[in-house]
Design a protein around this motif. Structure first.
Motif, PDB file in Angstrom:
ATOM      1  N   GLU A 128       0.829  -1.200   0.000  1.00 55.25           N
ATOM      2  CA  GLU A 128       0.000   0.000   0.000  1.00 55.25           C
ATOM      3  C   GLU A 128       0.868   1.255   0.000  1.00 55.25           C
ATOM      4  N   VAL A 129       1.932   1.260   0.771  1.00 55.02           N
ATOM      5  CA  VAL A 129       2.848   2.405   0.749  1.00 55.02           C
ATOM      6  C   VAL A 129       3.425   2.581  -0.651  1.00 55.02           C
ATOM      7  N   GLY A 130       3.843   1.475  -1.261  1.00 58.28           N
ATOM      8  CA  GLY A 130       4.365   1.555  -2.622  1.00 58.28           C
ATOM      9  C   GLY A 130       3.332   2.061  -3.610  1.00 58.28           C
ATOM     10  N   ARG A 131       2.090   1.650  -3.434  1.00 59.05           N
ATOM     11  CA  ARG A 131       1.026   2.103  -4.336  1.00 59.05           C
ATOM     12  C   ARG A 131       0.801   3.600  -4.208  1.00 59.05           C
ATOM     13  N   VAL A 132       0.754   4.100  -2.966  1.00 62.76           N
ATOM     14  CA  VAL A 132       0.472   5.518  -2.752  1.00 62.76           C
ATOM     15  C   VAL A 132       1.621   6.386  -3.255  1.00 62.76           C
ATOM     16  N   VAL A 133       2.867   6.001  -2.962  1.00 60.97           N
ATOM     17  CA  VAL A 133       3.975   6.863  -3.396  1.00 60.97           C
ATOM     18  C   VAL A 133       4.037   6.923  -4.915  1.00 60.97           C
ATOM     19  N   ALA A 134       3.662   5.823  -5.583  1.00 60.39           N
ATOM     20  CA  ALA A 134       3.621   5.845  -7.045  1.00 60.39           C
ATOM     21  C   ALA A 134       2.469   6.713  -7.542  1.00 60.39           C
ATOM     22  N   ILE A 167       5.422  10.592  -5.133  1.00 65.03           N
ATOM     23  CA  ILE A 167       6.392  10.832  -4.055  1.00 65.03           C
ATOM     24  C   ILE A 167       7.650  10.028  -4.357  1.00 65.03           C
ATOM     25  N   ASP A 168       8.698  10.697  -4.779  1.00 67.53           N
ATOM     26  CA  ASP A 168       9.954  10.033  -5.116  1.00 67.53           C
ATOM     27  C   ASP A 168      10.752   9.825  -3.833  1.00 67.53           C
ATOM     28  N   CYS A 169      10.622   8.628  -3.262  1.00 69.34           N
ATOM     29  CA  CYS A 169      11.283   8.356  -1.979  1.00 69.34           C
ATOM     30  C   CYS A 169      12.181   7.128  -2.048  1.00 69.34           C
ATOM     31  N   ASP A 170      12.649   6.776  -3.255  1.00 67.76           N
ATOM     32  CA  ASP A 170      13.585   5.658  -3.444  1.00 67.76           C
ATOM     33  C   ASP A 170      13.007   4.326  -3.008  1.00 67.76           C
ATOM     34  N   TYR A 171      11.675   4.167  -3.130  1.00 66.09           N
ATOM     35  CA  TYR A 171      11.006   2.930  -2.739  1.00 66.09           C
ATOM     36  C   TYR A 171      11.379   1.806  -3.701  1.00 66.09           C
ATOM     37  N   VAL A 172      12.024   0.763  -3.171  1.00 68.28           N
ATOM     38  CA  VAL A 172      12.308  -0.451  -3.935  1.00 68.28           C
ATOM     39  C   VAL A 172      12.054  -1.630  -3.012  1.00 68.28           C
ATOM     40  N   LYS A 173      11.174  -2.518  -3.436  1.00 68.49           N
ATOM     41  CA  LYS A 173      10.819  -3.672  -2.604  1.00 68.49           C
ATOM     42  C   LYS A 173      11.752  -4.830  -2.924  1.00 68.49           C
ATOM     43  N   GLY A 174      12.764  -4.991  -2.071  1.00 70.41           N
ATOM     44  CA  GLY A 174      13.765  -6.031  -2.284  1.00 70.41           C
ATOM     45  C   GLY A 174      13.860  -7.047  -1.170  1.00 70.41           C
ATOM     46  N   GLY A 175      13.008  -6.924  -0.152  1.00 65.12           N
ATOM     47  CA  GLY A 175      13.011  -7.902   0.934  1.00 65.12           C
ATOM     48  C   GLY A 175      14.092  -7.656   1.969  1.00 65.12           C
ATOM     49  N   PRO A 192      10.395 -11.462   1.775  1.00 62.83           N
ATOM     50  CA  PRO A 192      10.178 -10.550   0.643  1.00 62.83           C
ATOM     51  C   PRO A 192       9.333  -9.331   0.985  1.00 62.83           C
ATOM     52  N   SER A 193       8.699  -9.325   2.141  1.00 65.69           N
ATOM     53  CA  SER A 193       7.753  -8.254   2.485  1.00 65.69           C
ATOM     54  C   SER A 193       8.458  -7.076   3.162  1.00 65.69           C
ATOM     55  N   CYS A 194       9.366  -6.445   2.429  1.00 63.57           N
ATOM     56  CA  CYS A 194      10.029  -5.254   2.931  1.00 63.57           C
ATOM     57  C   CYS A 194      10.552  -4.447   1.761  1.00 63.57           C
ATOM     58  N   ALA A 195      10.430  -3.135   1.866  1.00 62.11           N
ATOM     59  CA  ALA A 195      10.979  -2.236   0.856  1.00 62.11           C
ATOM     60  C   ALA A 195      11.951  -1.278   1.524  1.00 62.11           C
ATOM     61  N   ARG A 196      12.990  -0.930   0.772  1.00 60.52           N
ATOM     62  CA  ARG A 196      13.895   0.120   1.195  1.00 60.52           C
ATOM     63  C   ARG A 196      13.376   1.457   0.682  1.00 60.52           C
ATOM     64  N   LEU A 197      13.462   2.480   1.527  1.00 59.47           N
ATOM     65  CA  LEU A 197      13.118   3.818   1.053  1.00 59.47           C
ATOM     66  C   LEU A 197      13.893   4.869   1.832  1.00 59.47           C
ATOM     67  N   HIS A 198      13.744   6.113   1.384  1.00 57.21           N
ATOM     68  CA  HIS A 198      14.373   7.280   2.012  1.00 57.21           C
ATOM     69  C   HIS A 198      13.290   7.937   2.864  1.00 57.21           C
ATOM     70  N   PRO A 199      13.355   7.786   4.189  1.00 59.55           N
ATOM     71  CA  PRO A 199      12.227   8.220   5.023  1.00 59.55           C
ATOM     72  C   PRO A 199      11.939   9.712   4.993  1.00 59.55           C
ATOM     73  N   ALA A 200      12.975  10.552   4.901  1.00 60.75           N
ATOM     74  CA  ALA A 200      12.701  11.994   4.860  1.00 60.75           C
ATOM     75  C   ALA A 200      11.999  12.389   3.568  1.00 60.75           C
ATOM     76  N   LYS A 201      12.373  11.751   2.458  1.00 60.33           N
ATOM     77  CA  LYS A 201      11.667  12.016   1.209  1.00 60.33           C
ATOM     78  C   LYS A 201      10.207  11.588   1.305  1.00 60.33           C
ATOM     79  N   LEU A 202       9.959  10.474   2.004  1.00 64.84           N
ATOM     80  CA  LEU A 202       8.576  10.014   2.163  1.00 64.84           C
ATOM     81  C   LEU A 202       7.765  10.985   3.003  1.00 64.84           C
TER      82      LEU A 202
END
Length: 488
Positions: A116-122, A126-134, A209-219
């Protein structure tokens, strides 16, 4: 209010400001008395996600977010950047307390929240470096390997989890997976995972697999901009000095303002320890971080940590890390002591002994980075309830909502809290409003000196547990004794 160099709060804030995207200039504070439908106390992710979903459900709703500093000042702008399915109370503990169905529903809700976070930022740009890599959790001793096997076995028998154990056997093409959901080749990137085992001298790693890396301040800063465009008022440099049902008294640079409202949302996490009406419901426990200089691509290939992958290991004194979008290690962990009287000051954000511990831990985990320069050091308080059980609560009689107690697992849990509070405040019966954390009330922390002694004994206990396992090669008795006190 004294001027603050907000770039100094974390690598995340510094890099955001340095990119020219956001100069961190505070928004205007409140002037004079106000009337709004919902007043949200706290401009972090809990408050902003709540505002976002309330506005999505009812665009006519008037919402004011009141923040003492700037949006994202607290844990939302300083954390490790893990958007994970972790919940501070373990699934086994939830099963014991609420039964299998409720525990499975809570776990599935957390897994869904990552997406859901990935869906909303897309959707919101919101460019927050979201990549779901586990997440890789390394097992670096026989004791840790046993813990990894037990965790994967419990998850595979439970329902929604897809946890897998990646072993060194994958090097020879023998599969290398120890779960019931398929062999390691199905994960993709197996070669990188095996290189990560070699780089960390690990016999295995649990892969979630249920984890994404992101930049929290950008989020958090990007989300603040989004809710403003939706019509939400964000009043910064405005301190809440007192609140009660349907009223919030604030102090800003121009004097006091009284906000009249139908609903008050308390979204202050660890900082609630200094807020009337919260105080001993939450304990501020510090977590500190370091960041390295950017590292060359060939080194990252050697280490096997790809973009989007977060990592930890099975020690008891928690560490956590990610590869940032600009190829740094951002690495953090516990180890800072609790401060008397739930004190929160800028001086607690930095501790030379803890930073030294983190640098040693990073090099111990990845010896190849021994010569990397540490460019940033920072920290801040997270919120710990007495039973380590987060909550999203609303009392329709008083109009007061509260969410928090994430114990460091808040980057995704705040989103679930925002959606849940929006449904509760909007009087909508949904699958979220019946989750087991809804309206959970944790007991209060003890008064001092018991609070000081207990919190710091817990820290010593986790440190002792790691030492005990290293010396004995057996699961720690100290950790077993601490388990019920830490939601496990």
């Amino acid at each position: 209010m004294a001027a603050t160099d907000y770039r100094d709060l974390s690598f995340w804030f510094d890099s955001l400001a340095g990119s020219g995207r956001d100069d961190l200039t505070p928004r205007a504070g409140l002037v004079g008395d106000q009337r709004t439908d919902v007043c949200i106390v706290g401009g972090g992710l809990t408050g902003l996600w709540t505002a976002y979903y309330l506005k999505r459900a009812n665009p006519e709703l008037a919402i004011t977010v009141v923040e003492k500093h700037i949006a994202g000042f607290g844990a939302s702008g300083r954390n490790g950047g893990w958007c994970s399915a972790l919940f501070p109370t373990s699934t086994d503990a939830l099963r014991r307390a609420y039964g299998d169905e409720a525990a499975i529903a809570m776990r599935q809700a957390m897994i869904d929240t990552v997406d859901e976070v990935g869906r909303v930022v897309a959707a919101e740009g919101i460019d927050c470096d979201y990549v779901k890599g586990g997440t890789l959790t390394f097992a670096r001793s026989d004791v840790q390997l046993a813990a990894a096997r037990a965790e994967v076995a419990a998850a595979s028998a439970f329902g929604p989890d897809r946890l897998q154990l990646i072993t060194a056997a994958a090097r020879s093409g023998a599969g290398g997976s120890d779960s019931g959901t398929g062999d390691a080749d199905e994960l993709g990137g197996t070669a990188a995972l095996v290189r990560a085992l070699e780089a960390t001298r690990s016999s295995a790693a649990a892969f979630d697999p249920s984890c994404a890396r992101l930049h929290p301040a950008k989020l958090v800063r990007g989300l603040a901009e989004v809710v403003e465009t939706m019509g939400v008022v964000i009043a910064e440099q405005t301190e809440v000095v007192e609140w009660a049902p349907r009223r919030v008294l604030c102090q800003g640079e121009t004097g006091q303002s009284l906000v009249h409202c139908d609903t008050v949302v308390i979204a202050t996490e660890g900082y609630g320890a200094g807020l009337p009406g919260v105080r001993r419901r939450i304990l501020p426990l510090y977590s500190l971080m370091i960041a390295t200089e950017p590292l060359p691509a060939e080194l990252w290939d050697e280490l096997g940590i790809e973009h989007g992958t977060t990592f930890s290991d099975f020690r008891h004194l928690l560490v956590y890390g990610q590869r940032t979008a600009d190829d740094r290690f951002a690495f953090g962990g516990r180890g800072a002591r609790y401060h008397w009287g739930s004190s929160i000051t800028p001086g607690h954000d930095r501790s030379a002994p803890v930073f030294a511990h983190l640098e040693r831990a990073l090099v111990d985990l990845f010896p190849a980075v021994a010569d990397a320069e540490i460019t940033h050091r920072w920290g801040g308080p997270l919120g710990v309830p007495r039973d380590w059980h987060a909550t999203a609560s609303f009392n329709p009689r008083t109009g007061v909502a509260f969410a928090g107690g994430y114990v460091g697992d808040g980057l995704s849990t705040t989103n679930l809290a925002g959606r849940t509070l929006a449904d509760l405040i909007g009087v909508r019966d949904t699958e979220l409003t019946v989750l087991p954390w809804v309206n959970h009330l944790s007991p209060k922390w003890e008064p001092e000196p018991l609070r000081f002694l207990g919190a710091n004994l817990g820290l010593l206990g986790t440190t002792a547990a790691d030492t005990e396992e290293a010396l004995t090669g057996r699961p720690s008795l100290a950790a077993r004794l601490l388990g019920p006190l830490t939601g496990h």
